[in-house]
Every structure is written in C-alpha cells, then in structure tokens.
Design an enzyme around this catalytic site. Sequence first.
Site, short mmCIF file in Angstrom:
data_model
loop_
_atom_site.label_atom_id
_atom_site.label_comp_id
_atom_site.label_asym_id
_atom_site.label_seq_id
_atom_site.Cartn_x
_atom_site.Cartn_y
_atom_site.Cartn_z
N GLN A 113 -5.37 7.66 2.16
CA GLN A 113 -6.52 7.13 1.43
C GLN A 113 -7.78 7.29 2.26
O GLN A 113 -7.77 7.10 3.47
CB GLN A 113 -6.32 5.64 1.11
CG GLN A 113 -7.45 5.01 0.30
CD GLN A 113 -7.23 3.52 0.10
OE1 GLN A 113 -7.65 2.72 0.93
NE2 GLN A 113 -6.59 3.15 -0.99
N SER A 138 -12.17 1.76 -2.19
CA SER A 138 -11.31 2.93 -2.14
C SER A 138 -12.00 4.08 -2.86
O SER A 138 -12.52 3.91 -3.96
CB SER A 138 -9.96 2.64 -2.82
OG SER A 138 -9.30 1.56 -2.19
N ASP A 158 -2.04 0.03 -2.07
CA ASP A 158 -3.49 -0.07 -1.88
C ASP A 158 -3.88 -1.31 -1.08
O ASP A 158 -5.05 -1.52 -0.79
CB ASP A 158 -4.19 -0.09 -3.25
CG ASP A 158 -5.69 0.11 -3.16
OD1 ASP A 158 -6.13 0.87 -2.28
OD2 ASP A 158 -6.43 -0.49 -3.96
#
Length: 296
Positions: free
Chosen positions: A288, A238, A214
């Site tokens: 993502q 996110s 991430d």
Amino acid sequence: MDSDTPHDAMPEQLAQTLVALLDIERIDTDLFRGARQPGGEGRVFGGQVIAQALQAAQRSTDAPKVAHSLHAYFMRPGDEAHPIIYRVVRDFEGRSFATRRVIAMQQGQPILNMACSFQTPEDGLAHQDAMPDVPAPETLVSERDLRHAMAAQVPERHRAWLLRPRPIDIRPVGPRSWIKPGHDAPVQHLWFRICAPIADDPALHRAVLAYASDMALLGTAMLPHGVGFMTPGMQTASLDHALWLHEPFRADEWLLYTMDSPWAGHARGFNRGRVFTRAGRLVASSAQEGLIRRRE
C-alpha cells in the site's frame, strides 16, 4: 456498530455486523449495493470498500476459480451517509484465469477502481518466507484494552472513534502510543482475527482478511518520524492497495500481520505486509502507498 449497541457489545454481535456489512446486495446483473456501516460517520473505512468490491467480483465469478489478487486505487473518500454501488466488468474469462474490474461509486462519482484476478486451483513449484518469531496472541494485550487504558489522555473529539467497538480483535506485538508516538523502526507485527466464529464460506473469509488488511498498514510508514494519526496537522489516506491471496485460511483463527515500510517521501509512505497462520503458512501479502502529509 449502530448507536444503540452497548459499548461492551458481545463479540458474536460485532462479528455478525461485519458479516452483514460484507453481504452485498445484488440489484442487477453485475451490479451490487454495499450497505452502510451502521452508525458510521464521516469517511468510509478503506478496508470496507476493498472488501465489498472483492465480494462483488467474487459473486460475478463461478467456482472453481478463486480470487488470488486484487489491485485497487482510491480516488475519493467514501461518505458514510450513503450506500456504495459496485459495478463489475468481466474483462476476461479463460480456462485457468479470469479478470474482473470493479468500480465503486457514490452519488454518481467513482470512489475506487479495483482489478481482481481469479485462478482455477492447480499444483506448482512452491516456497515461502519464514514466519517471524513473535509472542503468541494469548500473551499479548488486546488493542481494545490498550485503547481503553489511554482513553482519558485522548482529546474528546477523538474519544468516540477510539473507543468504538470493532469486529476485528487485534493484539499488537509492540504497542505504541496514539497520543505521543515515539521514533521506531518502520516495522510492526500484530495478531488479528474476527472476534467470533463465522460461517465456512471461503469467499467470506477472504473478504474479512481484505477488510483487515487496511488496518495499521499505513501507520508503518509513520513509525520512524514520531507522528501518528492523531498528531495535529497530520493528513493521512490510503492511495492504493494491493492484496495477494496465496493459500486457504480462516479469518476467525489467529493470523499474524507483519508489516514494514522501506520508503517514505514526497508526502507519501510505501508499506508492505505479510499474513501468516499460527502454523507458519504464508497465506497473503499486501502492499500500500498512502498519503502522510504534515501540515504546518
């Protein structure tokens, strides 16, 4: 890191802090508690929630089945003031595959939903992308040193966050400014590893990679637009995160994270990542979508 940790904390201490953070506590059948980041303030790092949720799913699944993919949606920002509770639902248990659903909760509200799939290892048809030709990590400046070099230019309200010791050692191939980002192609490469050796448990190494996956990914979508996380008026988060685990690896050895963003629009940016070992094995892939909203 807790507030008593010196700024130049030893790598072993930083690594063990992350290992402890990912060592979730079983409080009942398929119910786990994830510890708070010591000294953490504000919003919980999304990679922490993903990694702890993966650990909950892994601890509800018996060998020889191994996690090979996860798909997570962020619904609310996590709050560093509270621990996170993870509830695992055993949706499917087959001979070759198993599926787990994990709900992460704080204060009675879900903050993340994640589906995770496991497979009993087997042989099959195989191919992979080639690893990009990039400089070795030893030839690059660490992100820690880059942050310290520009600390004086950073607004004071961001300085503590910028200089906070981190357990993941990152060596960007093409470092960019956090203060005045330029307009670049939506592609970036960085080497990373946990900053000290850790135990041999493969589940722990998968969780560390999930944590690190991430980092930097969402920023890829901002590269062509000359903005960054510290740009005034930028709101980022996110929205979802997917990770596929292809091959065994060690998270305490250098891994190359190569990322690109094929699209951005409607205050969202889409990003893709691939993770290679130094030997060129493709061990993981990620995707993502995130919020990249510019407020006037």
